[in-house]
Design a protein around this motif. Sequence first.
Motif, PDB file in Angstrom:
ATOM      1  N   MET A 122      28.143  22.636 -26.940  1.00 34.14           N
ATOM      2  CA  MET A 122      28.644  21.502 -26.503  1.00 34.14           C
ATOM      3  C   MET A 122      28.862  21.156 -25.223  1.00 34.14           C
ATOM      4  SD  MET A 122      31.279  23.552 -29.918  1.00 34.14           S
ATOM      5  CE  MET A 122      31.891  22.059 -29.784  1.00 34.14           C
ATOM      6  N   GLU A 123      29.549  20.066 -24.869  1.00 32.48           N
ATOM      7  CA  GLU A 123      29.938  18.809 -23.810  1.00 32.48           C
ATOM      8  C   GLU A 123      31.030  18.891 -23.858  1.00 32.48           C
ATOM      9  OE1 GLU A 123      28.059  18.460 -21.223  1.00 32.48           O
ATOM     10  OE2 GLU A 123      25.692  19.130 -22.009  1.00 32.48           O
ATOM     11  N   ALA A 124      31.847  19.150 -22.618  1.00 32.15           N
ATOM     12  CA  ALA A 124      33.258  19.153 -22.285  1.00 32.15           C
ATOM     13  C   ALA A 124      33.566  18.072 -21.541  1.00 32.15           C
ATOM     14  CB  ALA A 124      34.238  20.307 -22.333  1.00 32.15           C
ATOM     15  N   VAL A 125      33.907  17.446 -21.021  1.00 33.88           N
ATOM     16  CA  VAL A 125      34.599  16.997 -19.643  1.00 33.88           C
ATOM     17  C   VAL A 125      36.825  16.989 -19.736  1.00 33.88           C
ATOM     18  CG1 VAL A 125      34.938  13.906 -18.845  1.00 33.88           C
ATOM     19  CG2 VAL A 125      33.525  14.472 -20.264  1.00 33.88           C
ATOM     20  N   PHE A 126      35.763  16.571 -18.182  1.00 34.64           N
ATOM     21  CA  PHE A 126      37.349  16.983 -17.514  1.00 34.64           C
ATOM     22  C   PHE A 126      37.994  16.212 -16.805  1.00 34.64           C
ATOM     23  CE2 PHE A 126      36.312  21.281 -19.675  1.00 34.64           C
ATOM     24  CZ  PHE A 126      37.340  22.262 -19.924  1.00 34.64           C
ATOM     25  N   LEU A 127      38.912  15.799 -16.527  1.00 35.56           N
ATOM     26  CA  LEU A 127      39.730  14.859 -16.227  1.00 35.56           C
ATOM     27  C   LEU A 127      41.033  15.871 -14.762  1.00 35.56           C
ATOM     28  CD1 LEU A 127      40.199  11.251 -17.579  1.00 35.56           C
ATOM     29  CD2 LEU A 127      37.811  12.612 -16.099  1.00 35.56           C
ATOM     30  N   GLY A 128      41.181  16.073 -13.483  1.00 34.83           N
ATOM     31  CA  GLY A 128      42.040  16.236 -12.611  1.00 34.83           C
ATOM     32  C   GLY A 128      41.597  18.039 -12.518  1.00 34.83           C
ATOM     33  N   ALA A 129      40.390  19.146 -12.413  1.00 36.88           N
ATOM     34  CA  ALA A 129      40.671  19.832 -12.498  1.00 36.88           C
ATOM     35  C   ALA A 129      40.155  20.564 -11.470  1.00 36.88           C
ATOM     36  CB  ALA A 129      39.589  19.841 -13.757  1.00 36.88           C
ATOM     37  N   SER A 130      40.376  19.164 -10.503  1.00 39.77           N
ATOM     38  CA  SER A 130      40.295  20.403  -9.250  1.00 39.77           C
ATOM     39  C   SER A 130      40.938  21.948  -8.751  1.00 39.77           C
ATOM     40  CB  SER A 130      40.019  19.423  -7.801  1.00 39.77           C
ATOM     41  OG  SER A 130      41.617  19.142  -8.084  1.00 39.77           O
ATOM     42  N   LYS A 131      42.355  21.564  -9.401  1.00 37.71           N
ATOM     43  CA  LYS A 131      43.042  23.013  -9.080  1.00 37.71           C
ATOM     44  C   LYS A 131      44.063  23.299 -10.934  1.00 37.71           C
ATOM     45  CE  LYS A 131      46.338  20.252  -6.547  1.00 37.71           C
ATOM     46  NZ  LYS A 131      47.125  19.866  -5.409  1.00 37.71           N
ATOM     47  N   GLY A 132      45.292  23.780 -10.633  1.00 39.92           N
ATOM     48  CA  GLY A 132      45.882  23.950 -11.556  1.00 39.92           C
ATOM     49  C   GLY A 132      45.285  24.501 -12.891  1.00 39.92           C
ATOM     50  N   PHE A 159      41.785  25.769 -14.384  1.00 38.14           N
ATOM     51  CA  PHE A 159      42.167  27.324 -14.844  1.00 38.14           C
ATOM     52  C   PHE A 159      41.439  27.180 -16.222  1.00 38.14           C
ATOM     53  CE2 PHE A 159      45.371  28.207 -12.073  1.00 38.14           C
ATOM     54  CZ  PHE A 159      45.102  29.642 -10.858  1.00 38.14           C
ATOM     55  N   THR A 160      41.428  26.161 -17.031  1.00 48.36           N
ATOM     56  CA  THR A 160      41.182  25.908 -18.128  1.00 48.36           C
ATOM     57  C   THR A 160      39.888  25.660 -18.328  1.00 48.36           C
ATOM     58  OG1 THR A 160      43.088  24.201 -18.735  1.00 48.36           O
ATOM     59  CG2 THR A 160      40.596  24.085 -20.398  1.00 48.36           C
ATOM     60  N   VAL A 161      38.722  25.061 -17.294  1.00 44.69           N
ATOM     61  CA  VAL A 161      37.152  24.475 -16.908  1.00 44.69           C
ATOM     62  C   VAL A 161      36.445  26.052 -16.639  1.00 44.69           C
ATOM     63  CG1 VAL A 161      35.562  24.017 -15.303  1.00 44.69           C
ATOM     64  CG2 VAL A 161      37.754  22.439 -15.602  1.00 44.69           C
ATOM     65  N   PHE A 218      35.199  23.313  -4.008  1.00 43.26           N
ATOM     66  CA  PHE A 218      34.828  23.766  -4.644  1.00 43.26           C
ATOM     67  C   PHE A 218      33.542  24.698  -4.098  1.00 43.26           C
ATOM     68  CE2 PHE A 218      35.996  22.623  -9.333  1.00 43.26           C
ATOM     69  CZ  PHE A 218      37.095  22.572  -9.450  1.00 43.26           C
ATOM     70  N   ASP A 219      33.812  24.117  -2.414  1.00 46.81           N
ATOM     71  CA  ASP A 219      32.176  25.073  -1.770  1.00 46.81           C
ATOM     72  C   ASP A 219      32.283  26.173  -1.729  1.00 46.81           C
ATOM     73  OD1 ASP A 219      31.070  22.622  -0.989  1.00 46.81           O
ATOM     74  OD2 ASP A 219      31.574  22.106   0.099  1.00 46.81           O
ATOM     75  N   ASP A 220      34.212  26.875  -1.079  1.00 42.90           N
ATOM     76  CA  ASP A 220      33.706  28.136  -1.244  1.00 42.90           C
ATOM     77  C   ASP A 220      34.815  29.207  -2.032  1.00 42.90           C
ATOM     78  OD1 ASP A 220      33.221  27.539   1.742  1.00 42.90           O
ATOM     79  OD2 ASP A 220      35.481  27.123   1.769  1.00 42.90           O
ATOM     80  N   ASN A 221      34.138  28.340  -3.872  1.00 41.25           N
ATOM     81  CA  ASN A 221      34.859  29.017  -4.936  1.00 41.25           C
ATOM     82  C   ASN A 221      34.136  29.886  -5.403  1.00 41.25           C
ATOM     83  OD1 ASN A 221      35.625  29.961  -7.587  1.00 41.25           O
ATOM     84  ND2 ASN A 221      37.125  27.879  -7.242  1.00 41.25           N
ATOM     85  N   HIS A 222      33.755  30.684  -5.633  1.00 43.11           N
ATOM     86  CA  HIS A 222      33.032  32.142  -5.968  1.00 43.11           C
ATOM     87  C   HIS A 222      33.108  32.291  -7.575  1.00 43.11           C
ATOM     88  CE1 HIS A 222      35.764  34.760  -5.344  1.00 43.11           C
ATOM     89  NE2 HIS A 222      35.002  35.912  -6.033  1.00 43.11           N
ATOM     90  N   LEU A 223      34.166  32.021  -7.298  1.00 40.84           N
ATOM     91  CA  LEU A 223      33.666  32.303  -9.382  1.00 40.84           C
ATOM     92  C   LEU A 223      33.330  30.851  -9.606  1.00 40.84           C
ATOM     93  CD1 LEU A 223      37.621  33.054 -10.326  1.00 40.84           C
ATOM     94  CD2 LEU A 223      35.564  34.313 -10.055  1.00 40.84           C
ATOM     95  N   ILE A 224      33.711  29.493  -9.513  1.00 38.13           N
ATOM     96  CA  ILE A 224      32.572  28.111  -9.602  1.00 38.13           C
ATOM     97  C   ILE A 224      31.467  28.423  -9.023  1.00 38.13           C
ATOM     98  CG2 ILE A 224      33.018  25.756  -9.457  1.00 38.13           C
ATOM     99  CD1 ILE A 224      35.188  26.645 -11.928  1.00 38.13           C
ATOM    100  N   PHE A 240      43.158  30.450  -6.287  1.00 37.50           N
ATOM    101  CA  PHE A 240      41.553  29.751  -7.544  1.00 37.50           C
ATOM    102  C   PHE A 240      41.443  31.635  -8.338  1.00 37.50           C
ATOM    103  CE2 PHE A 240      39.130  31.463  -3.400  1.00 37.50           C
ATOM    104  CZ  PHE A 240      37.918  32.236  -4.579  1.00 37.50           C
ATOM    105  N   ASP A 241      42.041  32.221  -7.852  1.00 41.64           N
ATOM    106  CA  ASP A 241      40.949  33.779  -8.491  1.00 41.64           C
ATOM    107  C   ASP A 241      42.514  34.209  -9.670  1.00 41.64           C
ATOM    108  OD1 ASP A 241      42.187  34.718  -7.061  1.00 41.64           O
ATOM    109  OD2 ASP A 241      40.645  36.237  -5.696  1.00 41.64           O
ATOM    110  N   ALA A 242      43.385  33.369  -9.689  1.00 41.11           N
ATOM    111  CA  ALA A 242      44.405  34.083 -10.243  1.00 41.11           C
ATOM    112  C   ALA A 242      43.490  34.461 -12.341  1.00 41.11           C
ATOM    113  CB  ALA A 242      45.622  33.088 -10.497  1.00 41.11           C
TER     114      ALA A 242
END
Length: 271
Positions: free
Chosen positions: A1-11, A15-17, A39-45, A217-219
């Motif tokens: 399934m496919e999802a599209v997100f706007l405003g998902a760089s933080k917050g 966390f939803t993504v 997300f260059d330094d985000n090891h979770l994403i 980002f890892d909360a």
Amino acid sequence: MEAVFLGASKGIGYFTVLNLLQNNQNWKATLLLRKPDVFDDNHLIKPFIENGRLRIVQGDAANEDDLKKLFEGKKVDLVMSSIGAAPQFGLSGIKIDQPDLCTRGSIALLHVLENLPQDVPPRVIVCSSMGIGEAHKDMPLAMRLLYSWLLDKPHQDKKSLEYLFHRSAIHLPTQTSPHDIPPESLLSKQAIESTKANFLPEVIIVRPAFMPTEEPFDAVPGPKDKVGVEEGLSCYTIKRSDVGRFIIEDCLPGEGTDDKWVNKCPVVGYI
């Protein structure tokens, strides 16, 4: 399934993504970001980008040409928008760099959604805030006072968002109370009429409680039994990671999922 997100760089969007990709192997996601290197330094994403389950598109959430890129070549099952301008706090309240971002972004998204080449539009989830319009009276007295002082102007933009998606939803009533009508200086009659009414079958307007602090980002979300969800819920605060968990656990489309909150406006807050 496919999802599209706007405003998902933080917050909430971020966390939803993250929750979606970590806990639902059958989903892929496409994100629209103004700064793709966020997300260059985000090891979770990063692992999801590397394995192809997460695609990043550079662009502006209020630009229709950029939005169209998110839907190319696939049927989309879910669209989530959690866009919002960056706040600056002061004694006179909050000042925001783009006070009409939610308004402009909502209009652009609705224009794109009404022209998608798929038989049934995707489920749409938009993030607003508790205490918008008529819902202001549902909050505790302390929050009513705080919001009137601190968040009145930013909430005008959220009021436009809610009005537009109520109008475009098939099963949500068009808002008619003077408290729910955004000022024409922000949302003109011409802008309203440029969007299609009554065409989205599934809309969820999420109204988070006050979110006083940013989270790393890892909360990790807190205990689920401390989180209340209800239309008209009277509450004080919530963490963004808890809202993201609620959206993934209770608002996703798909076989075997619970549609309890479809075409409703749930408030999410600690009880």
